[in-house]
Scaffold this motif. Sequence first.
Motif, PDB file in Angstrom:
ATOM      1  N   MET A 172       0.852  -1.196   0.000  1.00 34.23           N
ATOM      2  CA  MET A 172       0.000   0.000   0.000  1.00 34.23           C
ATOM      3  C   MET A 172       0.887   1.245   0.000  1.00 34.23           C
ATOM      4  O   MET A 172       1.902   1.295   0.688  1.00 34.23           O
ATOM      5  CB  MET A 172      -0.887   0.002   1.246  1.00 34.23           C
ATOM      6  CG  MET A 172      -1.853   1.168   1.326  1.00 34.23           C
ATOM      7  SD  MET A 172      -2.500   1.390   2.998  1.00 34.23           S
ATOM      8  CE  MET A 172      -2.958  -0.272   3.416  1.00 34.23           C
ATOM      9  N   ASP A 173       0.467   2.257  -0.750  1.00 38.49           N
ATOM     10  CA  ASP A 173       1.222   3.507  -0.777  1.00 38.49           C
ATOM     11  C   ASP A 173       1.009   4.313   0.496  1.00 38.49           C
ATOM     12  O   ASP A 173       1.957   4.664   1.197  1.00 38.49           O
ATOM     13  CB  ASP A 173       0.802   4.356  -1.988  1.00 38.49           C
ATOM     14  CG  ASP A 173       1.274   3.781  -3.302  1.00 38.49           C
ATOM     15  OD1 ASP A 173       2.232   2.976  -3.293  1.00 38.49           O
ATOM     16  OD2 ASP A 173       0.679   4.110  -4.338  1.00 38.49           O
ATOM     17  N   LEU A 174      -0.268   4.597   0.784  1.00 39.02           N
ATOM     18  CA  LEU A 174      -0.564   5.541   1.869  1.00 39.02           C
ATOM     19  C   LEU A 174      -1.701   5.027   2.745  1.00 39.02           C
ATOM     20  O   LEU A 174      -2.762   4.652   2.243  1.00 39.02           O
ATOM     21  CB  LEU A 174      -0.964   6.902   1.274  1.00 39.02           C
ATOM     22  CG  LEU A 174      -1.356   8.006   2.256  1.00 39.02           C
ATOM     23  CD1 LEU A 174      -0.167   8.404   3.125  1.00 39.02           C
ATOM     24  CD2 LEU A 174      -1.887   9.229   1.500  1.00 39.02           C
ATOM     25  N   ALA A 175      -1.459   5.029   4.048  1.00 42.60           N
ATOM     26  CA  ALA A 175      -2.512   4.727   5.020  1.00 42.60           C
ATOM     27  C   ALA A 175      -2.887   6.015   5.732  1.00 42.60           C
ATOM     28  O   ALA A 175      -2.011   6.758   6.191  1.00 42.60           O
ATOM     29  CB  ALA A 175      -2.024   3.690   6.033  1.00 42.60           C
ATOM     30  N   ILE A 176      -4.169   6.268   5.793  1.00 41.16           N
ATOM     31  CA  ILE A 176      -4.662   7.452   6.504  1.00 41.16           C
ATOM     32  C   ILE A 176      -5.465   6.964   7.698  1.00 41.16           C
ATOM     33  O   ILE A 176      -6.393   6.162   7.545  1.00 41.16           O
ATOM     34  CB  ILE A 176      -5.525   8.333   5.585  1.00 41.16           C
ATOM     35  CG1 ILE A 176      -4.662   8.867   4.435  1.00 41.16           C
ATOM     36  CG2 ILE A 176      -6.161   9.477   6.374  1.00 41.16           C
ATOM     37  CD1 ILE A 176      -5.432   9.649   3.405  1.00 41.16           C
ATOM     38  N   VAL A 177      -5.078   7.424   8.879  1.00 43.47           N
ATOM     39  CA  VAL A 177      -5.746   7.004  10.100  1.00 43.47           C
ATOM     40  C   VAL A 177      -6.649   8.137  10.562  1.00 43.47           C
ATOM     41  O   VAL A 177      -6.180   9.178  11.010  1.00 43.47           O
ATOM     42  CB  VAL A 177      -4.735   6.637  11.200  1.00 43.47           C
ATOM     43  CG1 VAL A 177      -5.467   6.031  12.399  1.00 43.47           C
ATOM     44  CG2 VAL A 177      -3.688   5.669  10.673  1.00 43.47           C
ATOM     45  N   GLY A 178      -7.945   7.936  10.428  1.00 40.70           N
ATOM     46  CA  GLY A 178      -8.915   8.961  10.794  1.00 40.70           C
ATOM     47  C   GLY A 178      -9.743   9.375   9.601  1.00 40.70           C
ATOM     48  O   GLY A 178      -9.205   9.834   8.583  1.00 40.70           O
ATOM     49  N   ARG A 199      -9.108   0.344  15.289  1.00 42.58           N
ATOM     50  CA  ARG A 199      -8.619   1.295  16.296  1.00 42.58           C
ATOM     51  C   ARG A 199      -7.094   1.253  16.329  1.00 42.58           C
ATOM     52  O   ARG A 199      -6.483   0.251  16.711  1.00 42.58           O
ATOM     53  CB  ARG A 199      -9.198   0.955  17.672  1.00 42.58           C
ATOM     54  CG  ARG A 199      -8.910   2.008  18.729  1.00 42.58           C
ATOM     55  CD  ARG A 199      -9.673   1.714  20.004  1.00 42.58           C
ATOM     56  NE  ARG A 199     -11.113   1.701  19.776  1.00 42.58           N
ATOM     57  CZ  ARG A 199     -11.878   2.795  19.697  1.00 42.58           C
ATOM     58  NH1 ARG A 199     -11.324   3.986  19.821  1.00 42.58           N
ATOM     59  NH2 ARG A 199     -13.175   2.669  19.497  1.00 42.58           N
ATOM     60  N   TRP A 200      -6.475   2.341  15.926  1.00 38.52           N
ATOM     61  CA  TRP A 200      -5.019   2.426  15.837  1.00 38.52           C
ATOM     62  C   TRP A 200      -4.390   2.548  17.213  1.00 38.52           C
ATOM     63  O   TRP A 200      -4.872   3.294  18.061  1.00 38.52           O
ATOM     64  CB  TRP A 200      -4.643   3.639  14.993  1.00 38.52           C
ATOM     65  CG  TRP A 200      -3.177   3.923  14.956  1.00 38.52           C
ATOM     66  CD1 TRP A 200      -2.226   3.234  14.252  1.00 38.52           C
ATOM     67  CD2 TRP A 200      -2.491   4.961  15.643  1.00 38.52           C
ATOM     68  NE1 TRP A 200      -0.984   3.783  14.462  1.00 38.52           N
ATOM     69  CE2 TRP A 200      -1.123   4.843  15.304  1.00 38.52           C
ATOM     70  CE3 TRP A 200      -2.893   5.977  16.503  1.00 38.52           C
ATOM     71  CZ2 TRP A 200      -0.145   5.712  15.801  1.00 38.52           C
ATOM     72  CZ3 TRP A 200      -1.932   6.848  17.015  1.00 38.52           C
ATOM     73  CH2 TRP A 200      -0.576   6.714  16.664  1.00 38.52           C
ATOM     74  N   GLY A 219      -0.246  -0.537  13.735  1.00 39.51           N
ATOM     75  CA  GLY A 219      -0.966  -1.604  14.403  1.00 39.51           C
ATOM     76  C   GLY A 219      -2.373  -1.184  14.770  1.00 39.51           C
ATOM     77  O   GLY A 219      -2.588  -0.063  15.255  1.00 39.51           O
ATOM     78  N   PHE A 220      -3.342  -2.050  14.521  1.00 40.60           N
ATOM     79  CA  PHE A 220      -4.748  -1.778  14.804  1.00 40.60           C
ATOM     80  C   PHE A 220      -5.390  -2.952  15.531  1.00 40.60           C
ATOM     81  O   PHE A 220      -4.982  -4.102  15.352  1.00 40.60           O
ATOM     82  CB  PHE A 220      -5.541  -1.553  13.504  1.00 40.60           C
ATOM     83  CG  PHE A 220      -5.099  -0.407  12.662  1.00 40.60           C
ATOM     84  CD1 PHE A 220      -5.696   0.842  12.784  1.00 40.60           C
ATOM     85  CD2 PHE A 220      -4.091  -0.576  11.717  1.00 40.60           C
ATOM     86  CE1 PHE A 220      -5.300   1.898  11.980  1.00 40.60           C
ATOM     87  CE2 PHE A 220      -3.687   0.482  10.918  1.00 40.60           C
ATOM     88  CZ  PHE A 220      -4.292   1.714  11.053  1.00 40.60           C
ATOM     89  N   GLU A 221      -6.403  -2.633  16.313  1.00 38.21           N
ATOM     90  CA  GLU A 221      -7.335  -3.648  16.781  1.00 38.21           C
ATOM     91  C   GLU A 221      -8.518  -3.605  15.828  1.00 38.21           C
ATOM     92  O   GLU A 221      -9.270  -2.637  15.800  1.00 38.21           O
ATOM     93  CB  GLU A 221      -7.785  -3.376  18.214  1.00 38.21           C
ATOM     94  CG  GLU A 221      -6.809  -3.839  19.277  1.00 38.21           C
ATOM     95  CD  GLU A 221      -6.562  -5.351  19.257  1.00 38.21           C
ATOM     96  OE1 GLU A 221      -7.509  -6.095  18.916  1.00 38.21           O
ATOM     97  OE2 GLU A 221      -5.438  -5.777  19.556  1.00 38.21           O
ATOM     98  N   GLY A 222      -8.656  -4.630  15.016  1.00 37.76           N
ATOM     99  CA  GLY A 222      -9.723  -4.657  14.028  1.00 37.76           C
ATOM    100  C   GLY A 222     -10.924  -5.433  14.514  1.00 37.76           C
ATOM    101  O   GLY A 222     -10.919  -5.998  15.610  1.00 37.76           O
TER     102      GLY A 222
END
Length: 400
Positions: A1-7, A133-134, A147-150
């Motif tokens: 993946m190129d870009l992860a956006i959190v939010g 949830r990051w 890292g996330f709780e999915g």
Amino acid sequence: MDLAIVGGGPAGLRAAEVASTRGHAVTVYDAMPSVGRKFLVAGRGGLNLTHGEPVDAFAARYSSPETPSVAWAELLAGFSPSDLRSWAAGLGVETFQAGSGRVYPVEMKAAPLLRRWILRLRAAGVRFAMRHRWDAIRLDADQVHLGFEGPDGRVNVVCKAAILALGGASWPQTGSTGSWLSVLGSLGIPTTPFAPANCGWEVPWPPALLAEAEGCPLKNVEVRAGEQIARGELLVTRYGLEGGPIYQLGRTLRMMANPEIVVDFKPGVSHADLLRKLGTTKPRTVQQAAGHWKLPPAVVAVLGTQISAAIEPAELAAQVKAFRIRLSRPRPIKEAISSAGGIRWSALTPKLMLRDLPGVFVAGEMIDWEAPTGGYLMQGCFATGTRAAKFASAWIEALR
């Protein structure tokens, strides 16, 4: 993946839009079941997107305890109020500027705009991962590990760059809990504790005043805190005061050891003019002078909390022009329209990249800035989201 956006708030969605138009594979992660929840909350008041005042004055509306790493004038030049209106028009949403200068969709609704926006993002290839949830981040060579709780357990994501846009700490029911502060704080990222901004302040009103004035507006008043002055309308509430002027003065009030405001209930009339309006009568109580000065019942009730005995007309007029109200504390942050605090500007480069985490960028209310209501908050989120995405995209392209 190129870009992860959190939010998945306005800043994150705008960042996804900018990066996807540059051909990058983008996924938006959010802890909530759907994106744009705070955007929808803003829509309850008609969705005040931006403001129509000149950009120079616009930039001066933003404040922070320290000098920003990139000037607000430059941030707004990258995505200006007129750009935001053009962006909305591109989604088929017509806007108008009200007499106050605030800019709204003609429909005065957020949901239609949000639906069209998400459809356009999906069409551009943006993916959405909800209920993630990051809680962790680390770097490894040219990669960012998140890292996330999915919904089905632990999820680890590897990407070339990341943009954090998790919001502040107001309206936690929309997902802006501020819990990320401890994650970045544990890594040594300089942060400032959250504080309520654009919120009401508590005043220990006597029961007699609430019986007369609770829910009543104090219109066209001038309010001073220290050297700062704001005009507008205050609202008497069961716990104290709400309204634009006290929102604008919030940062100054938070810095006071004993916060208080000084209210001019007749800002367009001088002290001498008030005395002249009394004519040959010499009223010595607020109730006696109210008719001469056209004081609404709510103003009379507020003045009466401190002026309980007869005083000289000159002193009575002085109280109308400069009435002191001691404040006890701001309302809880969960009730605030926005929050102050977050990542300090010193932790960021002018590109909105974390100095200690190369390849990780930040946007929106995660950064320690504040602005009054009136479209400035939304505009700030769009402008920082645009800049973070622009330079995150350049970072990814440089890795090829």
